[in-house]
Design an enzyme around this catalytic site. Sequence first.
Site, PDB file in Angstrom:
ATOM      1  N   SER A 136       0.835  -1.206   0.000  1.00 25.87           N
ATOM      2  CA  SER A 136       0.000   0.000   0.000  1.00 25.87           C
ATOM      3  C   SER A 136       0.866   1.251   0.000  1.00 25.87           C
ATOM      4  O   SER A 136       0.562   2.243  -0.686  1.00 25.87           O
ATOM      5  CB  SER A 136      -0.922   0.012   1.221  1.00 25.87           C
ATOM      6  OG  SER A 136      -1.837  -1.061   1.187  1.00 25.87           O
ATOM      7  N   ALA A 186      -5.069  -0.160  -2.444  1.00 23.83           N
ATOM      8  CA  ALA A 186      -4.195   0.290  -1.356  1.00 23.83           C
ATOM      9  C   ALA A 186      -5.027   0.474  -0.093  1.00 23.83           C
ATOM     10  O   ALA A 186      -6.132   1.019  -0.147  1.00 23.83           O
ATOM     11  CB  ALA A 186      -3.505   1.601  -1.720  1.00 23.83           C
ATOM     12  N   LYS A 187      -4.504   0.003   1.028  1.00 21.46           N
ATOM     13  CA  LYS A 187      -5.166   0.267   2.310  1.00 21.46           C
ATOM     14  C   LYS A 187      -4.690   1.651   2.750  1.00 21.46           C
ATOM     15  O   LYS A 187      -3.870   1.812   3.666  1.00 21.46           O
ATOM     16  CB  LYS A 187      -4.827  -0.816   3.332  1.00 21.46           C
ATOM     17  CG  LYS A 187      -5.778  -0.845   4.533  1.00 21.46           C
ATOM     18  CD  LYS A 187      -5.532  -2.086   5.381  1.00 21.46           C
ATOM     19  CE  LYS A 187      -6.389  -2.089   6.639  1.00 21.46           C
ATOM     20  NZ  LYS A 187      -7.827  -2.238   6.378  1.00 21.46           N
ATOM     21  N   ALA A 188      -5.180   2.632   2.009  1.00 26.87           N
ATOM     22  CA  ALA A 188      -4.716   4.010   2.159  1.00 26.87           C
ATOM     23  C   ALA A 188      -5.648   4.798   3.066  1.00 26.87           C
ATOM     24  O   ALA A 188      -6.866   4.602   3.051  1.00 26.87           O
ATOM     25  CB  ALA A 188      -4.633   4.684   0.789  1.00 26.87           C
ATOM     26  N   TYR A 210     -10.529   5.851   3.325  1.00 21.54           N
ATOM     27  CA  TYR A 210     -11.479   5.603   4.402  1.00 21.54           C
ATOM     28  C   TYR A 210     -12.430   6.760   4.678  1.00 21.54           C
ATOM     29  O   TYR A 210     -13.352   6.617   5.469  1.00 21.54           O
ATOM     30  CB  TYR A 210     -10.738   5.159   5.664  1.00 21.54           C
ATOM     31  CG  TYR A 210     -10.316   3.716   5.541  1.00 21.54           C
ATOM     32  CD1 TYR A 210     -11.151   2.685   5.969  1.00 21.54           C
ATOM     33  CD2 TYR A 210      -9.126   3.372   4.915  1.00 21.54           C
ATOM     34  CE1 TYR A 210     -10.799   1.358   5.803  1.00 21.54           C
ATOM     35  CE2 TYR A 210      -8.761   2.053   4.750  1.00 21.54           C
ATOM     36  CZ  TYR A 210      -9.599   1.049   5.192  1.00 21.54           C
ATOM     37  OH  TYR A 210      -9.257  -0.259   5.009  1.00 21.54           O
TER      38      TYR A 210
END
Length: 306
Positions: free
Chosen positions: A63, A158-160, A164
Amino acid sequence: MDKAKYIWMNGELIPWDEAKVHVLTHTLHYGNGAIEGTKAYKTVDGRCAIFKLKEHTQRLLNSSKMTLLNVPYTLEELNDAQVKLLQENELFDGAYIRPLVYLGYGIMGLYHKDAPVEVSISAWKWGAYLGEDGLKRGIRLKISSMTRPANTSGMGKAKAVANYLNSQMAKFEAVEAGYDEALLLDDQGYIAEASGACFFMVRDAVLISPPNDNSLESITQQTIIDLANDMGIKVVRRRITREEIYIADEAFLTGTAAEVTPVREVDARIIGSGSRGEITEKLQSAYFDVVAGKNPAYIQHLTYIN
């Protein structure tokens, strides 16, 4: 939330209440950061172990690379830091672990190349994300008016941190409307994912989950697919429409925090019998056996800290 003794920041253990950043921290203003969610469990032999630590840390690095963040630590160093943090915090009964890669204080403006890349790791006791009752009876989902951004407008894999905001708005809308969780469609109108978890449904004994075309590649989702294959349950990855969910036999969410949470209702439509379904219960039980070290075939995915 439950405080622990320390937070790991840039190679040092800092007392919880002293782990702070400057108000001009770049990520705070522009949203470029990468996070992970990893979980440790007390296992059947009394020890504590982190589930799929390597996979979660690798996803953090992936990410970060996607979002142009040059992490100044190796995978091994970050793994060791997470183990040490749990040991020093004496979290031997289990914990949720939150690594964060962020741009620190130093420059302003959108061009971030010269901003310092910093890393923190926090861990604390955290129970069932959607409630213990939700794990047993199931939760109520609302399909959100917010859609998952298209691949052309973001980096969904991506766990960006920035991704969120979309999830936060969807979750708020759902909870304020009296539901437990939000389910988001993609830009084509097909099911994407929940605000922080993946979606599965069961129809005619077949387990179905949407592809990760514009969503995070979930580690827990893959674990459930592996377990289903072990049990001889047919698994299909395909697009799902909202109408199909309404007439599903069963449905559930998966994620590090959500674990395996049954869904009993979607948009005021009762799913199946209106409680945890048979296949859902089998997979949920199998998952908790895995993280508790009860399944020898999955022991290699546990990193013991004591």
